[in-house]
Each structure stands twice: as C-alpha cells, then as structure tokens.
Design an enzyme around this catalytic site. Structure first.
Site, PDB file in Angstrom:
ATOM      1  N   THR A 176       0.843  -1.205   0.000  1.00 38.93           N
ATOM      2  CA  THR A 176       0.000   0.000   0.000  1.00 38.93           C
ATOM      3  C   THR A 176       0.874   1.251   0.000  1.00 38.93           C
ATOM      4  OG1 THR A 176      -1.648  -1.168   1.306  1.00 38.93           O
ATOM      5  CG2 THR A 176      -1.809   1.225   1.290  1.00 38.93           C
ATOM      6  N   GLU A 221      -0.508  -5.428   5.898  1.00 36.41           N
ATOM      7  CA  GLU A 221       0.793  -5.555   5.228  1.00 36.41           C
ATOM      8  C   GLU A 221       1.615  -6.677   5.872  1.00 36.41           C
ATOM      9  OE1 GLU A 221       1.251  -0.965   3.643  1.00 36.41           O
ATOM     10  OE2 GLU A 221       2.195  -1.515   5.522  1.00 36.41           O
ATOM     11  N   ALA A 235       8.045   1.442   2.074  1.00 40.94           N
ATOM     12  CA  ALA A 235       8.432   1.565   3.487  1.00 40.94           C
ATOM     13  C   ALA A 235       8.553   3.048   3.826  1.00 40.94           C
ATOM     14  CB  ALA A 235       9.753   0.855   3.746  1.00 40.94           C
ATOM     15  N   GLY A 245       3.654   1.687   7.830  1.00 39.41           N
ATOM     16  CA  GLY A 245       2.374   2.036   8.434  1.00 39.41           C
ATOM     17  C   GLY A 245       1.989   3.488   8.257  1.00 39.41           C
ATOM     18  N   GLY A 295       0.710   4.727   5.870  1.00 38.80           N
ATOM     19  CA  GLY A 295      -0.616   4.710   5.225  1.00 38.80           C
ATOM     20  C   GLY A 295      -1.651   3.942   6.025  1.00 38.80           C
ATOM     21  N   SER A 316       1.929   5.333  -2.019  1.00 42.13           N
ATOM     22  CA  SER A 316       2.108   6.023  -3.302  1.00 42.13           C
ATOM     23  C   SER A 316       3.128   5.313  -4.181  1.00 42.13           C
ATOM     24  CB  SER A 316       2.525   7.479  -3.054  1.00 42.13           C
ATOM     25  OG  SER A 316       3.693   7.528  -2.261  1.00 42.13           O
TER      26      SER A 316
HETATM   27  C1  5RP Z   1       1.502   2.022   4.270  1.00 41.77           C
HETATM   28  C2  5RP Z   1       2.979   1.823   4.230  1.00 41.77           C
HETATM   29  C3  5RP Z   1       3.698   2.389   3.047  1.00 41.77           C
HETATM   30  O1  5RP Z   1       4.424   1.357   2.452  1.00 41.77           O
HETATM   31  C4  5RP Z   1       4.622   3.459   3.519  1.00 41.77           C
HETATM   32  O2  5RP Z   1       3.879   4.423   4.236  1.00 41.77           O
HETATM   33  C5  5RP Z   1       5.324   4.131   2.335  1.00 41.77           C
HETATM   34  O3  5RP Z   1       4.392   4.853   1.580  1.00 41.77           O
HETATM   35  P1  5RP Z   1       4.796   5.702   0.315  1.00 41.77           P
HETATM   36  O4  5RP Z   1       5.166   4.728  -0.761  1.00 41.77           O
HETATM   37  O5  5RP Z   1       3.541   6.470  -0.011  1.00 41.77           O
HETATM   38  O6  5RP Z   1       5.936   6.600   0.691  1.00 41.77           O
HETATM   39  O7  5RP Z   1       3.578   1.232   5.080  1.00 41.77           O
HETATM   40  O8  5RP Z   1       0.955   1.564   5.462  1.00 41.77           O
END
Ligand code: 5RP
Length: 219
Positions: free
Chosen positions: A28, A103, A83, A95, A97, A30
C-alpha cells in the site's frame, strides 16, 4: 528526478520480481500505486494479487487486476511494498498509510519481501519517522504511558480508522537500535494489534531509487 519519478522508477523495476502466471502480494502507498500502474500497463499475465488494503484492492480492480483474499492462498512467491524507513539490514518502519496490519499478514505469506522506495527512506537507525502502531482504541492511554517509558511520545492519528477498525498511534522520539527485540517486546503489550517495525518480516531485497537510477540492496 522528482520523488514521484523515483517512485515510478522503482515501481517499474519491481516487475522483474513478478513471475508470469504466478501470484503476487501487493502493499500500500504512493510507491506501490506506481507498481500497480506498471503491472497493469505491462500486460504481464498473473494468477492474481493478494492486497494489503482496500485502497490497493480498489486500484487493482479498476485496472483489471484479479484480486484474491489472503485466505485463498497458501503462500506467495513475492510481496512488493514500500516503506517509511529501511535500514542497512532490511529492517523497516511501515504504516504511514495505516495499512501495517494487513501488510504484515500478506508479508507473512510471502517467500520474498521486495521493498520499493526512494533513496530518502534509507536510514542508519530506525526511528526518525514517527512509528505507527495499530491499537485497540481502549488501550490508547495505557500504551501512550508505555511508550513514554521508552522515551517515545505517542499521538493518536486524528480521524483515522484502519481497514480493521483499529486506531493508529504515531510515536516520535524513538531510536530503534535492536528492531527484532523492539518488535517482540511491543507485540506483547495488551491493546497492540500491530507495531510498525518490520523486523521478523523484513525485506530480502530493496529497490532504491536515486539520482543514479535503481540500486538493488539484498539482505
Ligand atoms: C503504508 C505503508 C507504506 O508502504 C509506507 O507508508 C510508504 O508509503 P509511500 O510509498 O507512499 O511513501 O507502510 O501503510
């Protein structure tokens, strides 16, 4: 390159870990959104994806990717996810997101965890990014006191309810020098659903996007 372009670069690079006609675990965020877009655009035929969030499920379904429930599969050859921080051993904070619980469940099904991230996510010691912890709401005050004893300041993430109906504490001020021990300890605290340290479910590979392109780290 912008951060968005770096995310697209590693999202595209992750396709090399997806075997034709096999399953893939999908995280999950971007960066993972870029991977989903690349997977859909590639025309690569897969058996299906197991998703770690409603957000990724909706995106995949909208792009015609078949999504299976975690309970429908015994194992996954690979799990692709982003991550918030990753260290030199493949230990991560995740986390941001709020999808950390699912996950970790999907990562647990996978033989190989491939982390995709832009170079800003690589750290020496985990803890600069506020540590997300999914909790049972009634334990919030108790857990806040426990984190304070470790030198952390926990704040409830306002207005956020996870896909599982949980709440999120974001904990600042921690320096996580022993991620395995930290995860093991915090997992025992009543009211903790999932701690956002991924040490038992660390990455085996990290595709890191930087000015020079994609660097592959293996752990
Ligand atoms: C969501 C996550 C995402 O992998 C983490 O927040 C990275 O997000 P992004 O790719 O938007 O920087 O752990 O729970």
């Amino acid at each position: 390159m912008t951060q968005d372009e770096l995310k697209a670069l590693v999202g595209q690079a992750a396709l090399q870990y997806v075997r034709p006609d096999s399953l893939v675990g999908v995280g999950t965020g971007s960066t993972v959104d870029k991977f989903i877009d690349a997977l859909a655009a590639s025309g690569l035929r897969i058996a299906g994806a197991v998703s770690s969030s409603n957000r990724s499920t909706e995106r995949m379904k909208a792009l015609g990717i078949r999504v299976l429930e975690a309970g429908e599969v015994d194992s996954l050859p690979v799990y692709i996810d982003g991550a918030d921080e990753i260290d030199g051993q493949g230990f991560m904070i995740k986390g941001g997101g709020a999808a950390l619980t699912r996950e970790k469940i999907v990562a647990d099904l996978a033989q190989t965890f491939v982390c995709i991230a832009d170079a800003s996510k690589l750290v020496g010691t985990l803890g600069r990014f506020p540590l997300p912890v999914e909790i049972i709401p009634m334990a919030a005050a108790q857990l806040t006191r426990r984190f304070a004893k470790l030198g952390g300041e926990a704040r409830l993430r306002a207005g956020v309810v996870t896909d599982n109906g949980g709440h999120i504490l974001d904990v600042t001020g921690l320096s996580i020098t022993d991620p395995l021990a930290f995860e093991t300890e915090v997992n025992q605290w009543p009211g903790v659903v999932t701690v956002g340290v991924f040490a038992r479910h660390k990455a085996q590979v990290c595709l890191l996007g930087g000015a020079d392109g994609v660097r592959t780290l293996t752990f």
